[in-house]
Design a protein around this motif. Structure first.
Motif, PDB file in Angstrom:
ATOM      1  N   ALA A   1      57.616  82.861  86.841  1.00  0.00           N
ATOM      2  CA  ALA A   1      56.472  83.553  86.231  1.00  0.00           C
ATOM      3  C   ALA A   1      56.620  83.577  84.714  1.00  0.00           C
ATOM      4  O   ALA A   1      57.730  83.705  84.181  1.00  0.00           O
ATOM      5  CB  ALA A   1      56.364  84.973  86.774  1.00  0.00           C
ATOM      6  N   ARG A   2      55.489  83.466  84.035  1.00  0.00           N
ATOM      7  CA  ARG A   2      55.512  83.441  82.571  1.00  0.00           C
ATOM      8  C   ARG A   2      54.448  84.384  82.008  1.00  0.00           C
ATOM      9  O   ARG A   2      53.542  84.841  82.716  1.00  0.00           O
ATOM     10  CB  ARG A   2      55.266  82.021  82.073  1.00  0.00           C
ATOM     11  N   GLU A   3      54.560  84.640  80.730  1.00  0.00           N
ATOM     12  CA  GLU A   3      53.666  85.572  80.054  1.00  0.00           C
ATOM     13  C   GLU A   3      52.208  85.110  80.175  1.00  0.00           C
ATOM     14  O   GLU A   3      51.907  83.926  80.063  1.00  0.00           O
ATOM     15  CB  GLU A   3      54.053  85.685  78.572  1.00  0.00           C
ATOM     16  N   ASN A   4      51.344  86.074  80.450  1.00  0.00           N
ATOM     17  CA  ASN A   4      49.885  85.888  80.559  1.00  0.00           C
ATOM     18  C   ASN A   4      49.440  85.138  81.810  1.00  0.00           C
ATOM     19  O   ASN A   4      48.240  84.875  81.976  1.00  0.00           O
ATOM     20  CB  ASN A   4      49.323  85.183  79.317  1.00  0.00           C
ATOM     21  N   GLN A   5      50.352  84.803  82.687  1.00  0.00           N
ATOM     22  CA  GLN A   5      49.966  84.200  83.960  1.00  0.00           C
ATOM     23  C   GLN A   5      49.311  85.275  84.831  1.00  0.00           C
ATOM     24  O   GLN A   5      49.636  86.464  84.726  1.00  0.00           O
ATOM     25  CB  GLN A   5      51.207  83.635  84.656  1.00  0.00           C
TER      26      GLN A   5
ATOM     27  N   GLU B   1      54.473  95.583  89.653  1.00  0.00           N
ATOM     28  CA  GLU B   1      55.343  96.086  88.580  1.00  0.00           C
ATOM     29  C   GLU B   1      56.378  95.025  88.201  1.00  0.00           C
ATOM     30  O   GLU B   1      56.680  94.835  87.012  1.00  0.00           O
ATOM     31  CB  GLU B   1      56.044  97.364  89.033  1.00  0.00           C
ATOM     32  N   GLN B   2      56.903  94.307  89.180  1.00  0.00           N
ATOM     33  CA  GLN B   2      57.860  93.234  88.888  1.00  0.00           C
ATOM     34  C   GLN B   2      57.200  92.094  88.121  1.00  0.00           C
ATOM     35  O   GLN B   2      57.789  91.521  87.206  1.00  0.00           O
ATOM     36  CB  GLN B   2      58.453  92.711  90.189  1.00  0.00           C
ATOM     37  N   VAL B   3      55.952  91.795  88.479  1.00  0.00           N
ATOM     38  CA  VAL B   3      55.184  90.769  87.775  1.00  0.00           C
ATOM     39  C   VAL B   3      54.950  91.199  86.327  1.00  0.00           C
ATOM     40  O   VAL B   3      55.079  90.398  85.390  1.00  0.00           O
ATOM     41  CB  VAL B   3      53.845  90.503  88.495  1.00  0.00           C
TER      42      VAL B   3
END
Length: 284
Positions: A82-86, A104-106
């Motif tokens: 997972a990456r920022e703004n996904q 919350e984990q995301v």
């Protein structure tokens, strides 16, 4: 914007197919059954070999799998890439608490997760006429609503993460209670000598008319339990509702009644049949 779709089952296949047909965006797909991936490739989707590969390539990742443990397994892999703004959209029907924990984990990865469970069954998934209940960040919902509109024509944002799932459980459990009322009164009328066809017509004349009987009356009358929405799926949902009652300290006896009906249906081996097969439990 690349869109990824994980889970090409009874509902996921037509849902993802509608996205492929209606949008010009590249649509990546994954399922543990490689034949289902190949089928989607024939429609114009791009197959991927793993959840991680899909997660690495897609800007928006949609998942549609059966149970909480399946979603947790999917997100265990997605969170690694997972990456920022996904943006992640889980359309499965699972425990709201599990979904909120995953959201919350995301968030800790700089990404955003929405829960967006659906109502109605396979025919509506095929026609793109599902109802969709959304929980999570409002601005994110507004930015991806055009994707949801490929799959559904009645879409509502209900609040924070988990709220879409709470509403889905309220909806399905209400359907199960309406269903049980229909089952009981059909059984009573039959034992009293009234043909089911006449029962269905007579109910339509008054306040007892309901969507369930309108949609399933013919199937019940003909003992046609071909699956559009399975007993085991509704069994899962009414028990998730029961867990929610326990968490909130609520005593709602009707929920417990239908839990018992569905427990018996599963015990009798009806799990893969359409959920209207519960009439067989009530008849006995």
């Amino acid at each position: 914007m690349r869109i990824g779709f994980i889970g090409l089952g009874l509902m996921g296949e037509p849902m993802s197919s509608n996205i492929v047909r209606k949008l010009e965006n590249e649509v990546l797909v994954f399922d543990i059954d490689s034949e289902k991936v190949k089928k989607m490739e024939q429609l114009g989707a791009v197959g991927t070999s793993s959840i991680k590969e899909l997660g690495q390539k897609a800007d928006v990742v949609i998942s549609m799998v059966p149970k909480s443990e399946h979603v947790q397994s999917v997100y265990k892999e997605l969170l690694e890439v997972a990456r920022e703004n996904q943006i992640f959209i889980d359309m499965s029907t699972i425990d709201p608490k599990v979904s909120s924990q995953l959201a919350e984990q995301v968030k800790q990865k700089g990404a955003i997760m929405l829960d967006a469970p659906v109502v109605k069954s396979v025919p509506a998934a095929v026609s793109g006429a599902l109802g969709i209940y959304v929980g999570g960040d409002l601005k994110t919902y507004e930015s991806i609503k055009f994707i949801l509109e490929c799959m559904g024509n009645n879409i509502i944002h209900l609040g924070d993460n988990g709220s879409g799932l709470v509403m889905k459980l309220c909806h399905n459990t209400l359907v199960s209670q309406i269903q049980n009322g229909v089952n009981e009164m059909i059984t009573l009328s039959q034992r009293s000598g009234i043909p089911t066809e006449n029962f269905i017509k007579a109910i339509s004349y008054g306040g007892g008319q309901n969507f369930y009987l309108d949609g399933k009356g013919s199937a019940i009358m003909n003992n046609n339990f071909a699956t559009a929405f399975s007993v085991e799926n509704m069994h899962k949902d009414v028990h998730l509702t029961g867990n929610l009652l326990d968490e909130l300290g609520l005593n709602l006896p009707g929920v417990r009644v239908v839990q018992g009906i569905y427990d018996e249906a599963v015990n009798r081996g009806y799990g893969k049949e359409d959920f209207c097969a519960t009439i067989k439990v009530v008849r006995d």
